[in-house]
Design a protein around this motif. Structure first.
Motif, PDB file in Angstrom:
ATOM      1  N   ARG A  61       0.844  -1.196   0.000  1.00  0.00           N
ATOM      2  CA  ARG A  61       0.000   0.000   0.000  1.00  0.00           C
ATOM      3  C   ARG A  61       0.877   1.243   0.000  1.00  0.00           C
ATOM      4  O   ARG A  61       1.958   1.263   0.590  1.00  0.00           O
ATOM      5  CB  ARG A  61      -0.863   0.058   1.251  1.00  0.00           C
ATOM      6  CG  ARG A  61      -1.935  -0.963   1.295  1.00  0.00           C
ATOM      7  CD  ARG A  61      -2.759  -0.730   2.524  1.00  0.00           C
ATOM      8  NE  ARG A  61      -3.832  -1.698   2.604  1.00  0.00           N
ATOM      9  CZ  ARG A  61      -4.895  -1.535   3.331  1.00  0.00           C
ATOM     10  NH1 ARG A  61      -5.027  -0.454   4.078  1.00  0.00           N
ATOM     11  NH2 ARG A  61      -5.828  -2.439   3.361  1.00  0.00           N
ATOM     12  N   ALA A  62       0.372   2.248  -0.636  1.00  0.00           N
ATOM     13  CA  ALA A  62       1.053   3.549  -0.603  1.00  0.00           C
ATOM     14  C   ALA A  62       0.756   4.183   0.752  1.00  0.00           C
ATOM     15  O   ALA A  62      -0.375   4.209   1.207  1.00  0.00           O
ATOM     16  CB  ALA A  62       0.553   4.426  -1.720  1.00  0.00           C
ATOM     17  N   GLY A  63       1.786   4.644   1.424  1.00  0.00           N
ATOM     18  CA  GLY A  63       1.607   5.288   2.720  1.00  0.00           C
ATOM     19  C   GLY A  63       1.502   6.790   2.556  1.00  0.00           C
ATOM     20  O   GLY A  63       1.127   7.309   1.498  1.00  0.00           O
ATOM     21  N   ALA A  64       1.858   7.489   3.593  1.00  0.00           N
ATOM     22  CA  ALA A  64       1.854   8.942   3.537  1.00  0.00           C
ATOM     23  C   ALA A  64       2.957   9.386   2.587  1.00  0.00           C
ATOM     24  O   ALA A  64       4.032   8.827   2.549  1.00  0.00           O
ATOM     25  CB  ALA A  64       2.092   9.520   4.929  1.00  0.00           C
ATOM     26  N   GLY A  65       2.679  10.366   1.769  1.00  0.00           N
ATOM     27  CA  GLY A  65       3.685  10.850   0.837  1.00  0.00           C
ATOM     28  C   GLY A  65       3.116  11.147  -0.527  1.00  0.00           C
ATOM     29  O   GLY A  65       3.842  11.523  -1.436  1.00  0.00           O
ATOM     30  N   GLY A  66       1.838  10.920  -0.687  1.00  0.00           N
ATOM     31  CA  GLY A  66       1.180  11.300  -1.936  1.00  0.00           C
ATOM     32  C   GLY A  66       1.621  10.474  -3.116  1.00  0.00           C
ATOM     33  O   GLY A  66       1.718   9.255  -3.062  1.00  0.00           O
TER      34      GLY A  66
ATOM     35  N   GLU B 207       4.532  10.233  -4.651  1.00  0.00           N
ATOM     36  CA  GLU B 207       5.804   9.515  -4.511  1.00  0.00           C
ATOM     37  C   GLU B 207       5.606   8.171  -3.834  1.00  0.00           C
ATOM     38  O   GLU B 207       6.225   7.165  -4.213  1.00  0.00           O
ATOM     39  CB  GLU B 207       6.812  10.348  -3.714  1.00  0.00           C
ATOM     40  CG  GLU B 207       7.595  11.302  -4.568  1.00  0.00           C
ATOM     41  CD  GLU B 207       8.690  11.985  -3.763  1.00  0.00           C
ATOM     42  OE1 GLU B 207       9.416  11.278  -3.034  1.00  0.00           O
ATOM     43  OE2 GLU B 207       8.789  13.208  -3.875  1.00  0.00           O
ATOM     44  N   ALA B 208       4.767   8.122  -2.812  1.00  0.00           N
ATOM     45  CA  ALA B 208       4.493   6.867  -2.104  1.00  0.00           C
ATOM     46  C   ALA B 208       3.792   5.885  -3.038  1.00  0.00           C
ATOM     47  O   ALA B 208       4.076   4.679  -3.014  1.00  0.00           O
ATOM     48  CB  ALA B 208       3.647   7.124  -0.869  1.00  0.00           C
ATOM     49  N   SER B 209       2.889   6.371  -3.878  1.00  0.00           N
ATOM     50  CA  SER B 209       2.202   5.500  -4.837  1.00  0.00           C
ATOM     51  C   SER B 209       3.176   4.943  -5.865  1.00  0.00           C
ATOM     52  O   SER B 209       3.111   3.764  -6.221  1.00  0.00           O
ATOM     53  CB  SER B 209       1.094   6.268  -5.556  1.00  0.00           C
ATOM     54  OG  SER B 209       0.119   6.703  -4.648  1.00  0.00           O
ATOM     55  N   ILE B 210       4.071   5.784  -6.353  1.00  0.00           N
ATOM     56  CA  ILE B 210       5.070   5.337  -7.333  1.00  0.00           C
ATOM     57  C   ILE B 210       5.989   4.293  -6.697  1.00  0.00           C
ATOM     58  O   ILE B 210       6.300   3.270  -7.300  1.00  0.00           O
ATOM     59  CB  ILE B 210       5.870   6.536  -7.888  1.00  0.00           C
ATOM     60  CG1 ILE B 210       4.949   7.429  -8.719  1.00  0.00           C
ATOM     61  CG2 ILE B 210       7.059   6.061  -8.713  1.00  0.00           C
ATOM     62  CD1 ILE B 210       5.563   8.773  -9.090  1.00  0.00           C
ATOM     63  N   PHE B 211       6.403   4.542  -5.454  1.00  0.00           N
ATOM     64  CA  PHE B 211       7.270   3.592  -4.766  1.00  0.00           C
ATOM     65  C   PHE B 211       6.555   2.248  -4.558  1.00  0.00           C
ATOM     66  O   PHE B 211       7.135   1.177  -4.762  1.00  0.00           O
ATOM     67  CB  PHE B 211       7.713   4.170  -3.421  1.00  0.00           C
ATOM     68  CG  PHE B 211       8.607   3.257  -2.647  1.00  0.00           C
ATOM     69  CD1 PHE B 211       9.914   3.017  -3.050  1.00  0.00           C
ATOM     70  CD2 PHE B 211       8.133   2.617  -1.498  1.00  0.00           C
ATOM     71  CE1 PHE B 211      10.741   2.167  -2.334  1.00  0.00           C
ATOM     72  CE2 PHE B 211       8.968   1.761  -0.788  1.00  0.00           C
ATOM     73  CZ  PHE B 211      10.262   1.539  -1.212  1.00  0.00           C
ATOM     74  N   ALA B 212       5.273   2.297  -4.190  1.00  0.00           N
ATOM     75  CA  ALA B 212       4.502   1.067  -4.005  1.00  0.00           C
ATOM     76  C   ALA B 212       4.387   0.304  -5.329  1.00  0.00           C
ATOM     77  O   ALA B 212       4.498  -0.929  -5.362  1.00  0.00           O
ATOM     78  CB  ALA B 212       3.123   1.397  -3.446  1.00  0.00           C
ATOM     79  N   MET B 213       4.191   1.004  -6.423  1.00  0.00           N
ATOM     80  CA  MET B 213       4.117   0.361  -7.748  1.00  0.00           C
ATOM     81  C   MET B 213       5.457  -0.269  -8.114  1.00  0.00           C
ATOM     82  O   MET B 213       5.498  -1.364  -8.660  1.00  0.00           O
ATOM     83  CB  MET B 213       3.682   1.353  -8.825  1.00  0.00           C
ATOM     84  CG  MET B 213       2.194   1.699  -8.780  1.00  0.00           C
ATOM     85  SD  MET B 213       1.141   0.284  -9.016  1.00  0.00           S
ATOM     86  CE  MET B 213       1.486  -0.110 -10.712  1.00  0.00           C
TER      87      MET B 213
END
Length: 152
Positions: free
Chosen positions: A135-140, A142-148
């Protein structure tokens, strides 16, 4: 009606042990039937032989664990008789009492093992499957990109 505990009804542990032993008697009967069938039928198809052998292999650990538990329980019973025997030597009674403590712990551990072994198996247990949630955490964004990136 009184039970071994001296009370009028069996304790939860006695009921559990009775339920486990009842189930395992059925497992042992099935195990013996499989052994008899595999050893007596010479015209069995390879597919049937493979499926029966696989079932037998799944039952073997349960039967072995139950037989081990029964041996320990019998030994515990004999040690209790020895420790309560007034005709026995005092050193033997002390030795038996010490062994009872050790064996009682071993019996408790073996009972837990047997209880775990009779739990039904999940078909996914043997596949090595893992469920991973990313899951993407806090960070908007960037967090979603990192999770992907992790998921890929």
């Amino acid at each position: 009606r009184t039970f071994a505990s001296g009370r009028g009804a069996p304790s939860q542990k006695q009921s559990l042990s009775h339920a486990i032993s009842g189930h395992l008697k059925g497992v042992i009967a099935r195990h013996d039937a499989l052994i008899h069938r595999l050893s007596s039928e010479s015209t069995m198809s390879p597919t049937d032989m493979a499926s029966l052998s696989k079932e037998l292999a799944q039952l073997e650990p349960q039967v072995h664990a139950w037989n081990n538990l029964e041996c320990k329980l019998e030994e515990l019973k004999e040690l209790r008789e020895l420790s309560n025997d007034a005709d026995s030597d005092a050193d033997m009674r002390k030795y038996a009492a010490d062994e009872i403590e050790t064996l009682a712990e071993s019996v408790g551990s073996q009972e837990k093992t047997v209880a775990r072994m009779i739990l039904p198996r999940d078909e996914a247990d043997g596949t090595g499957a893992v469920i991973l949630e990313v899951r993407a955490g806090a960070g908007g964004d960037e967090a979603s990109i990192f999770a992907m990136d992790l998921l890929k």
